[in-house]
Design a protein around this motif. Structure first.
Motif, short mmCIF file in Angstrom:
data_model
loop_
_atom_site.label_atom_id
_atom_site.label_comp_id
_atom_site.label_asym_id
_atom_site.label_seq_id
_atom_site.Cartn_x
_atom_site.Cartn_y
_atom_site.Cartn_z
N GLU A 78 2.59 -7.78 12.17
CA GLU A 78 3.20 -6.96 11.13
C GLU A 78 3.16 -7.67 9.78
OE1 GLU A 78 7.54 -4.91 10.10
OE2 GLU A 78 7.12 -5.67 12.11
N MET A 79 3.45 -8.96 9.79
CA MET A 79 3.40 -9.74 8.55
C MET A 79 1.98 -9.80 8.01
SD MET A 79 5.96 -12.87 9.57
CE MET A 79 5.62 -13.77 8.08
N ALA A 81 -0.45 -7.69 8.50
CA ALA A 81 -0.85 -6.37 7.99
C ALA A 81 -0.25 -6.13 6.61
CB ALA A 81 -0.40 -5.28 8.96
N SER A 82 1.00 -6.58 6.42
CA SER A 82 1.67 -6.39 5.13
C SER A 82 0.97 -7.19 4.04
CB SER A 82 3.13 -6.82 5.24
OG SER A 82 3.78 -6.71 3.98
N VAL A 83 0.63 -8.47 4.33
CA VAL A 83 -0.07 -9.31 3.36
C VAL A 83 -1.46 -8.75 3.08
CG1 VAL A 83 -1.05 -11.59 2.95
CG2 VAL A 83 1.22 -11.38 3.96
N SER A 84 -2.15 -8.31 4.13
CA SER A 84 -3.49 -7.75 3.96
C SER A 84 -3.46 -6.53 3.06
CB SER A 84 -4.07 -7.38 5.33
OG SER A 84 -5.33 -6.77 5.19
N GLU A 85 -2.47 -5.67 3.25
CA GLU A 85 -2.36 -4.46 2.43
C GLU A 85 -2.08 -4.81 0.97
OE1 GLU A 85 -0.63 -1.10 0.40
OE2 GLU A 85 0.51 -2.89 0.99
N LEU A 86 -1.25 -5.84 0.75
CA LEU A 86 -0.94 -6.29 -0.61
C LEU A 86 -2.19 -6.83 -1.30
CD1 LEU A 86 1.19 -7.09 -2.81
CD2 LEU A 86 1.35 -9.30 -1.64
N ARG A 89 -4.68 -4.08 -2.25
CA ARG A 89 -4.31 -3.36 -3.48
C ARG A 89 -4.69 -4.18 -4.70
NH1 ARG A 89 0.88 -2.75 -1.29
NH2 ARG A 89 1.74 -3.78 -3.13
N ASP A 185 0.24 -0.18 -8.96
CA ASP A 185 0.65 -1.26 -8.07
C ASP A 185 1.77 -2.07 -8.73
OD1 ASP A 185 0.95 -3.28 -6.27
OD2 ASP A 185 -1.10 -4.06 -6.40
N ASP A 187 3.60 -4.26 -7.69
CA ASP A 187 3.69 -5.67 -7.29
C ASP A 187 2.84 -6.60 -8.15
OD1 ASP A 187 5.45 -5.26 -5.14
OD2 ASP A 187 3.81 -4.66 -3.82
#
Length: 448
Positions: A78-79, A81-86, A89, A185, A187
């Protein structure tokens, strides 16, 4: 768990330093102590309950909570996937900015008659003088303006230079894309454009730091150097013969430090001092031809550079042969069994006060006809010895010749080699995203 409570200073809402009083620290320490005591009591209760193999709700003083066993693999996935998505973007935003820059550069008509008054831009060092409205942002941790970008130009560069003025004109078109990236984005923090001519455009606009001497040059930042050039295996030769005694040797020492500043963790380097003989300057690194150009290794090399003394007579042939032999050993023999090195550009940097020896036989034996090692030569000192041989060495080995007559010329002349090595990337029109090492931005001011 270990908690460190340190005395320090704090800011009030106006950005002014406040001293923290000792009674306040004592009060905080007492509060933390009470919390830890209660936490320990709770742990004892929970631990005893676990030992009795209780399930479901766990009783504790004043609290009711449940527990469950975590699936570590799923948490990591899960972590990730979250970093990969960030990062995905961020890469998309970068690709859009690159396309916008290419379109703006292609559409721009160069103007050789531009004057300073013809170009409008926000100088980050003059925002306060121009009464530009800056609003504090929690996200950026300082005062910014999202309506436009601001520009930093190094102190040694004339802001009326025709290349600078034209560059400022066409890169102004990037502001619209920067704004879109920020909207799409949230972020994203700072967005930079670093020019080969030396100016930095940053969005959102912010005032440049005022608390120290401004020696910033975007072309010397790790994200710029690592992103704009391919990795290098570099051997730096310093002439320490008697004729360099005094100012010339001091100039060479500072020039080498400036060269080291352009190298990043993707690069590998070592430094050789030569007169009658050639030897590595650092005993720590004399077991291998190259070491990674990370902070620790560069700091060690800088310390050893400062210890160099001038004596004897320069033997260019012997020094250059030493360099080529080290390249060959590194590539072919046991010194590179772990495949350590950039394995890309191979570079020799020669710094001297001049000479007449071309070392042509050495180049013919080790480097021609393929010329896989590029040679960059520097004539250092206010009145260098003959430099014709140095110029020939560089031109005959796909390099570049520069002169460094004084301290003020070091940074500008050192930059010359980077533009030569950057060429293959530009000519290949390669489209790629290159992740560099982490970067702590220098773009800050105190808001007091």
């Amino acid at each position: 768990m270990i908690i460190f409570l340190c005395t320090s200073s704090s800011f009030n809402d106006g950005g002014v330093y406040n001293r923290i009083s000792l009674p306040s620290v004592s009060s905080w320490a007492k509060t933390v102590d009470d919390k830890l005591v209660k936490l320990n009591e709770m742990f004892v209760v929970v631990n005893n309950t676990f030992q009795k193999k209780a399930k479901g709700s766990l009783p504790s003083p004043g609290l009711n909570f449940t527990y469950e066993v975590l699936n570590e693999t799923e948490v990591v996935k899960e972590m990730a996937a979250s970093v990969s998505e960030l990062l995905h973007r961020h890469m998309k935003a970068l690709e859009k900015s690159v396309k916008a820059a290419e379109a703006a550069a292609a559409a721009y008509k160069w103007n050789n008659n531009l004057m300073k008054d013809d170009v409008t831009y926000m100088n980050s060092k003059e925002l306060d003088e121009k009464d530009v409205e800056l609003t504090y942002s929690d996200k950026f941790g300082r005062r910014v303006n999202f309506n436009f970008s601001s520009v930093h130009i190094p102190v040694e560069i004339y802001d009326g230079n025709i290349d600078i003025l034209n560059g400022l004109n066409w890169t102004a078109a990037l502001e619209d894309q920067f704004k879109k990236n920020q909207e799409e984005d949230p972020d994203i923090l700072w967005q930079y454009f670093g020019s080969q001519t030396g100016f930095l455009r940053t969005y959102p606009a912010a005032e440049w730091r005022r608390d120290e001497v401004d020696l910033y040059d975007v072309r010397r930042q790790s994200w710029y150097t690592q992103g704009s050039s391919s990795p290098k295996d570099m051997l730096i030769l310093i002439d320490t013969s008697g004729s360099t005694h005094g100012q010339s040797l001091q100039l060479m020492q500072n020039a080498v430090k400036s060269i080291l500043a352009t190298l990043g963790e993707n690069d590998y380097v070592n430094i050789v001092a030569f007169a009658e003989e050639a030897n590595f300057v650092s005993k720590c690194f004399n077991h291998t031809a190259f070491v990674q150009a990370n902070f620790r290794n560069k700091r060690r090399l800088i310390k050893d550079i400062d210890k160099l003394m001038a004596f004897g007579q320069a033997d260019f042939t012997q020094a250059i042969q030493f360099a080529f032999e080290k390249f060959n050993e590194f590539s072919n023999n046991g010194t590179n069994v772990n495949n350590v090195g950039a394995n890309c550009n191979k570079v020799i940097m020669l710094l001297t006060d001049g000479g007449t020896d071309t070392a042509e036989d050495v180049f013919e034996k080790y480097n021609w006809p393929n010329k896989t090692v590029r040679v960059f030569t520097y004539a250092v000192g206010p009145t260098p010895n003959p430099v014709k041989a140095l110029r020939w060495m560089a031109c005959a080995n796909r390099g570049y010749f520069s002169q460094i007559p004084a301290m003020g010329a070091i940074r500008a002349r050192v930059q010359d080699f980077m533009s030569i090595l950057d060429g293959p990337l530009a000519l290949a029109s390669a489209k790629f995203i290159h992740w560099t090492s982490t970067h702590r931005e220098a773009y800050y001011v105190h808001d007091s």
